[in-house]
Write a protein that holds these residues in place. Structure first.
Motif, short mmCIF file in Angstrom:
data_model
loop_
_atom_site.label_atom_id
_atom_site.label_comp_id
_atom_site.label_asym_id
_atom_site.label_seq_id
_atom_site.Cartn_x
_atom_site.Cartn_y
_atom_site.Cartn_z
N GLY A 29 0.86 -1.18 0.00
CA GLY A 29 0.00 0.00 0.00
C GLY A 29 0.89 1.22 0.00
N PRO A 30 0.31 2.38 0.25
CA PRO A 30 1.13 3.59 0.24
C PRO A 30 2.12 3.61 1.40
N MET A 31 3.26 4.21 1.15
CA MET A 31 4.29 4.37 2.18
C MET A 31 3.88 5.53 3.08
N PRO A 32 3.84 5.30 4.39
CA PRO A 32 3.53 6.42 5.28
C PRO A 32 4.53 7.56 5.09
N PRO A 33 4.09 8.82 5.10
CA PRO A 33 4.98 9.96 4.86
C PRO A 33 6.23 9.95 5.75
N GLN A 34 6.12 9.43 6.96
CA GLN A 34 7.26 9.40 7.87
C GLN A 34 8.44 8.61 7.29
N TYR A 35 8.15 7.65 6.41
CA TYR A 35 9.20 6.80 5.86
C TYR A 35 9.55 7.13 4.41
N ASN A 36 8.98 8.20 3.89
CA ASN A 36 9.37 8.63 2.54
C ASN A 36 10.74 9.28 2.61
N SER A 37 11.61 8.85 1.73
CA SER A 37 12.97 9.40 1.71
C SER A 37 13.44 9.49 0.27
N GLN A 38 14.16 10.53 -0.04
CA GLN A 38 14.74 10.69 -1.37
C GLN A 38 16.08 9.97 -1.47
N SER A 39 16.50 9.33 -0.39
CA SER A 39 17.81 8.69 -0.33
C SER A 39 17.66 7.18 -0.19
#
Length: 197
Positions: free
Chosen positions: A151-161
């Motif tokens: 499902g969608p990744m929770p914003p807390q775990y979104n990373s550009q790295s």
């Protein structure tokens, strides 16, 4: 054209062919990962455990988001919520990412050293084709399970790295976010994880 110029052209040509061959065969990830593994051993890329995330003590750590839905290599659905109350080491990685490949052997060693300590490992692949992550894990002989988000990744775990590692304490707080590769196969890091129980 003099002898030196001819020699330089030949040398650069050989280097170019080697580089093209590595990229054409997909081996560049392995080679770069191998070189980066040497950098990891210097300790320069270790996560800073003295002031993790800018949080100086547990009571200031933000609550972790457990709303992540996962699927493992056996196609079993798992909710991160099932791991509440345990220490969670979550590493976001991909097979095409050389720094991810570089840190994997150390993460596997860490896993084997602490797997009986009630610490959960979520090795979260972001490969478009999850089978690549499964095949990579089997080929390398790593002992940890690999997962993909269902499902969608929770914003807390979104990373550009990539890679990015998150550690969640048993108390439900986000204790560490480390962007980029790291050497987690250290006594200091093992003690850090155990202290979060």
């Amino acid at each position: 054209m003099n002898k030196k110029t001819k020699k330089n052209i030949i040398e650069y040509g050989i280097i170019g062919v080697v580089i093209l061959t590595l990229f054409a065969t997909g081996l560049h990830t392995e080679v770069i990962g191998f070189l980066q593994r040497g950098i990891l051993k210097t300790g320069l890329m270790d996560p800073d455990l003295k002031d993790t995330n800018g949080f100086t003590n547990k009571k200031n750590n933000p609550p972790a988001d457990y709303s992540l839905s996962l699927v493992n290599s056996k196609d079993e659905k798992i909710n991160m919520e099932d791991f509440r109350g345990k220490v969670i080491f979550m590493n976001v990685w991909a097979t095409w990412c050389p720094p991810c490949v570089a840190e994997m052997p150390g993460i596997n060693n860490l896993y084997n050293d602490v797997k009986n300590e009630d610490i959960v490992f979520i090795m979260l692949s972001v490969d478009q084709d999850f089978q690549k992550a499964i095949d990579f894990n089997e080929k390398k002989g790593f002992d940890f399970e690999v997962f993909r988000a269902s499902g969608p990744m929770p914003p807390q775990y979104n990373s550009q790295s990539l890679p990015t590692t998150f550690v969640i304490g048993a108390d439900g707080t986000l204790a560490l976010t480390h962007m980029g590769m790291g050497d987690y196969d250290t006594e200091e890091f093992k003690e850090f994880l155990k202290a979060l129980k």
